[in-house]
Design a protein around this motif. Sequence first.
Motif, mmCIF file in Angstrom:
data_model
loop_
_atom_site.group_PDB
_atom_site.id
_atom_site.type_symbol
_atom_site.label_atom_id
_atom_site.label_comp_id
_atom_site.label_asym_id
_atom_site.label_seq_id
_atom_site.Cartn_x
_atom_site.Cartn_y
_atom_site.Cartn_z
ATOM 1 N N PRO A 377 -38.531 49.823 -36.819
ATOM 2 C CA PRO A 377 -39.548 50.882 -36.758
ATOM 3 C C PRO A 377 -40.714 50.657 -37.720
ATOM 4 O O PRO A 377 -41.876 50.866 -37.349
ATOM 5 C CB PRO A 377 -38.753 52.137 -37.135
ATOM 6 N N ALA A 378 -40.414 50.236 -38.950
ATOM 7 C CA ALA A 378 -41.487 49.976 -39.919
ATOM 8 C C ALA A 378 -42.363 48.810 -39.463
ATOM 9 O O ALA A 378 -43.600 48.857 -39.578
ATOM 10 C CB ALA A 378 -40.890 49.688 -41.294
ATOM 11 N N LEU A 379 -41.730 47.770 -38.926
ATOM 12 C CA LEU A 379 -42.477 46.601 -38.462
ATOM 13 C C LEU A 379 -43.366 46.958 -37.278
ATOM 14 O O LEU A 379 -44.546 46.573 -37.233
ATOM 15 C CB LEU A 379 -41.498 45.489 -38.089
ATOM 16 N N PHE A 380 -42.832 47.697 -36.317
ATOM 17 C CA PHE A 380 -43.627 48.107 -35.157
ATOM 18 C C PHE A 380 -44.780 49.021 -35.584
ATOM 19 O O PHE A 380 -45.895 48.926 -35.057
ATOM 20 C CB PHE A 380 -42.748 48.841 -34.140
ATOM 21 N N GLY A 386 -50.822 50.259 -38.205
ATOM 22 C CA GLY A 386 -51.165 49.878 -39.575
ATOM 23 C C GLY A 386 -52.654 49.779 -39.844
ATOM 24 O O GLY A 386 -53.131 50.163 -40.913
ATOM 25 N N ALA A 387 -53.424 49.289 -38.869
ATOM 26 C CA ALA A 387 -54.859 49.105 -39.094
ATOM 27 C C ALA A 387 -55.572 50.430 -39.323
ATOM 28 O O ALA A 387 -56.558 50.492 -40.078
ATOM 29 C CB ALA A 387 -55.479 48.381 -37.902
ATOM 30 N N ARG A 393 -49.719 54.825 -46.630
ATOM 31 C CA ARG A 393 -48.795 54.798 -45.497
ATOM 32 C C ARG A 393 -48.328 53.378 -45.217
ATOM 33 O O ARG A 393 -47.146 53.150 -44.924
ATOM 34 C CB ARG A 393 -49.504 55.374 -44.261
ATOM 35 N N ARG A 394 -49.226 52.417 -45.315
ATOM 36 C CA ARG A 394 -48.816 51.022 -45.110
ATOM 37 C C ARG A 394 -47.850 50.573 -46.196
ATOM 38 O O ARG A 394 -46.907 49.805 -45.933
ATOM 39 C CB ARG A 394 -50.048 50.110 -45.077
#
Length: 419
Positions: A377-380, A386-387, A393-394
Amino acid sequence: MGAEAKAPLLEGRRGATPAQTLGNIVVSIVGTGVLGLPYAFRTSGWLAGALGVAGAGAATFYCMLLLLDCRDKLREQEEEVDHDGNYTYGDLGEKCFGAIGRYFTEVTIILSQTGGSVAYLVFIGQNICSVFPTTAAGGEEPPRRVSPAAVVLAVLLPAEAALSFIRSLSSLAPFSILADACTVLAVATVVREDVQLLAGRGGSPFQGRSALAGLWGVPFACGVAVFCFEGFCLTLALEASMSDRRRFRPVLLHAIAGVTAVYVCFGVCGYLAYGDVTRDIVTLNLPNNWSTAAVKIVLCVALALTFPVMMHPIHEIVEARLFPSAGGWARKRAAVQASRVAVVGAVTAVACFVPAFGEFAAFVGSTVCALLSFVLPALFHLRLVGAAASAWRRAVDGGFLLLGLAFAAHGLYTVVSGL
């Protein structure tokens, strides 16, 4: 749509109400792992265990929200008119990293479901052995002790191979609800026994019980706690089944908070009642009388009947990869049934070599479940949102990613070093 999107959900014609969604979330989360929590608290200490379970619940809720944010981002970007906007966990993997992302996500789901299925078999085998501990022997030989592996091979393998021929998930859904009801009955029986033991001790219930049993016991408790939050990959399906999707997040928060509170109370009470003799499956601590034996048997029967539900996502993914084309209907049907029996046989064989339920649950929770619940979930989310996300948050997403990887590495190291 991937296999993980299909689940035995309660809903009306226009979708599930908030109350139905709450029930669906609880049913998808709660499983046999809860009966291993008192042992996890014994290993870590009651305070460390409580903090570990609470932390696992909070982290699970946060990462569920990450999946929903990823799905919302894809809905905003989706320009295909014929797409219904519903995405599975595998779809997110493919959108982020192509075919490799989908394959890795589906393999992780298979491993997670396999771990849960193996835990079911180990749980049933050990509880049946506690009800029928010995078998009669001929002549003057002493009675032989029943082995959990013998129960798995002689009883569960033929039964589960036969049940694997049922391909309709809707036909299996009542068994899943029955299993959860029996789990609640077992938890209630254990709590009743806990209360009686604590009342009989007198004085402080915390006397002689460790608040922090050791630093290395905390990851063990966290692993069992993560294992207890089953059904993470059903988050998107649960949200999609709701009639008013805008209300899903508060309903999810209430469900996770309630389940976490019950987990903490149950783990603490079980450890305080039994102390250092707490077994890895707390039902094994119950006295040997007809009432507790009946509870164990009913629970085992219900879990045996719901085992095909646990195996269903595995069968769906395996069959989609092995038999992508229709081909001859009769020949494909025979091949599918053979593959199901082979998969059940492989899972059963693995269960025969699992020495203890508690250690296995901690291993599965701290490795594949950690990957599925925290890392992916974090990677997705970093990939899709992320941008546009803030630096804070990132950083939080990156922290969950690194923590999940470290957690999985520690779980794997613990098992390898113990070989």
